[in-house]
Design an enzyme around this catalytic site. Structure first.
Site, PDB file in Angstrom:
ATOM      1  N   HIS A  98      53.694  12.035  33.013  1.00 28.07           N
ATOM      2  CA  HIS A  98      53.541  12.495  34.475  1.00 28.07           C
ATOM      3  C   HIS A  98      55.008  13.241  34.883  1.00 28.07           C
ATOM      4  O   HIS A  98      55.955  12.639  34.465  1.00 28.07           O
ATOM      5  CB  HIS A  98      53.309  11.574  35.696  1.00 28.07           C
ATOM      6  CG  HIS A  98      54.140  10.256  35.467  1.00 28.07           C
ATOM      7  ND1 HIS A  98      53.886   9.071  34.678  1.00 28.07           N
ATOM      8  CD2 HIS A  98      54.899   9.775  36.469  1.00 28.07           C
ATOM      9  CE1 HIS A  98      54.558   8.063  34.759  1.00 28.07           C
ATOM     10  NE2 HIS A  98      55.294   8.514  35.789  1.00 28.07           N
ATOM     11  N   HIS A 100      57.681  14.346  37.486  1.00 24.79           N
ATOM     12  CA  HIS A 100      57.907  14.083  38.814  1.00 24.79           C
ATOM     13  C   HIS A 100      58.313  15.549  39.496  1.00 24.79           C
ATOM     14  O   HIS A 100      59.424  16.260  38.839  1.00 24.79           O
ATOM     15  CB  HIS A 100      59.011  12.983  39.085  1.00 24.79           C
ATOM     16  CG  HIS A 100      58.480  11.796  38.751  1.00 24.79           C
ATOM     17  ND1 HIS A 100      58.124  10.950  39.764  1.00 24.79           N
ATOM     18  CD2 HIS A 100      58.557  11.068  37.618  1.00 24.79           C
ATOM     19  CE1 HIS A 100      57.920   9.782  39.459  1.00 24.79           C
ATOM     20  NE2 HIS A 100      57.935   9.698  37.952  1.00 24.79           N
TER      21      HIS A 100
END
Ligand code: 5GP
Ligand code: ZN
Length: 133
Positions: A98, A100
């Protein structure tokens, strides 16, 4: 399915979607570091970028840009920190890749990437460069 982000993709866990396409999903971080803090994941499970198939990498990168554009349009920050906690040693808590997106505002008191760590190599950069030659 135990991966929490795969469960979000499968809609078993709700999310506040920022951007979605057939390859990627961006949603608001549940514990935001700033207003509009967003994470972007590939829909396919990959622990880190090193595990992401090349065939998914371009689509996911484009989704990062699309999500950034969306956060920019809605939140209007003064800047962003955009980055990965890549691997446990780097602070990755959720083992599904992921990115950010952290909106930044003038005088918000935060630091730059350079404030994450200060553990310089014992080798001078010229010596490290030789490793890549
Ligand atoms: P990491 O340290 O792995 O880079 O960060 C994982 C991020 O995912 C954290 O900022 C955390 O707040 C966020 N997060 C963890 N679980 C959930 C969840 O169930 N929903 C959402 N929206 N964010 C989550
Ligand atoms: Zn997963």
């Amino acid at each position: 399915m135990t991966c929490i982000f795969c469960r979000i993709v499968a809609k078993e866990i709700p999310n506040y979607t920022v951007y979605e396409d057939s390859h990627a999903l961006a949603f608001l971080d549940i514990q935001p570091l700033a207003q509009g803090h967003t994470v972007i994941i590939p829909k396919v499970h990959a622990g880190t970028l090193l595990d992401l198939p090349d065939s998914e990498a371009a689509a996911w990168s484009l989704a990062v840009k699309r999500a950034l554009e969306r956060v920019d349009q809605i939140i209007h920050p003064d800047g962003f920190n955009v980055g990965l906690n890549h691997g446990e040693a780097a602070g990755q808590a959720v083992a599904h890749l992921h990115m950010h997106i952290i909106p930044r505002f003038r005088a918000d008191g935060g630091g730059s990437m350079h404030s994450i760590i200060e553990a310089p190599s014992h080798l001078p950069v010229e010596e490290v460069a030789k490793l890549f030659a």
